[in-house]
Design an enzyme around this catalytic site. Structure first.
Site: not given
Ligand code: PXP
Length: 244
Positions: A9, A44, A100, A152
């Protein structure tokens, strides 16, 4: 339990202006100094946030470990083979999605064969492999059969249900999934949609050894700084673990 910070982000803010700030590489350094256990990035296919340059620099400067999220696509896999991050998390990728949206679909033979091939070849390069899956029995059994090192567990449904309160059911679901994965000798990670408010119940699940958290921590870092944001999250995780 390890806390891996997803810094995509930071790159999203930079790409909004196609400029050179804020730099996710600098963010990674600050996050490590504040105590994260690792840095997660998703390269990506459309390069909408993290760029190849970011990953190359991160591989040189990150002192903890890089968890590289990627789709099973040959050109991206080639980059993983070349750069050899500590860990690769295979995720589904859909160009139109904002983030995702679901776990890997392991129900189709062709997909399973493709993912199994990627796990084998990444393993040969010495890279630990993780499959991002929904917390259901079939996906976990399939991940074990395919030879992944870890899963995960997608916490998105839990996170979405959290405000509406049917989260008890989702927590039970995550707990059962974590136990099954552990019993099948898979290491257990979790992530997606976790926030300062909803993370404790997930962190209390003892089988989970790594959490990947991005948006909520980066959003807080914008307001209070990276160091404070990381320390606050680390404290919540520690407290949850000591309670469990
Ligand atoms: N795990 C995976 C596989 C993801 O794709 C993401 C988002 O990129 C995250 C964790 C983290 O998600 P968030 O940004 O909602 O904390």
């Amino acid at each position: 339990m390890r806390f891996y910070l997803n810094i995509d982000h930071v790159a999203t803010v930079r790409q909004a202006r196609r400029t050179d700030e804020p730099d996710p590489v600098r963010a990674a350094v600050l996050a490590e100094l504040a105590g994260v256990d690792g840095i997660t990035v998703h390269l990506r296919e459309d390069r909408r946030h993290i760029q190849d340059r970011d990953l190359r620099l991160l591989m040189q400067i990150v002192r903890t470990g890089v968890n590289l999220e990627l789709a099973v696509a040959s050109d991206i896999l080639e980059i993983a083979h070349e750069l050899r991050p500590m860990q690769v998390t295979l995720v589904p990728e859909n160009r139109e999605e904002v983030t995702t949206e679901g776990g890997l679909d392991l129900s189709r033979d062709s997909k399973r064969a493709e993912i199994g091939g990627a796990i084998r070849s990444l393993g040969e390069s010495g890279i630990r492999t993780v499959l991002f899956i929904d917390p259901d029995e079939e996906s976990i059994r399939c991940s074990a059969e395919l030879g992944a090192d870890a899963v995960e567990l997608h916490t998105g449904e839990y996170a979405n249900s959290w405000r509406a309160k049917p989260e008890e059911e989702q927590i039970k679901r995550l707990g059962h999934a974590a136990t099954l994965a552990r019993d099948l000798a898979l290491a257990v990670h979790a992530g997606h949609g976790l926030t300062y408010e909803n993370v404790s119940q997930v962190a209390e699940i003892q089988e989970i050894e790594e959490l990947n958290i991005g948006h909520s921590v980066i959003a807080r870092a914008v307001l209070v700084g990276m160091e404070n944001a990381v320390r606050e999250m680390s404290k919540i995780l520690r407290q949850a673990r000591s309670k469990a």
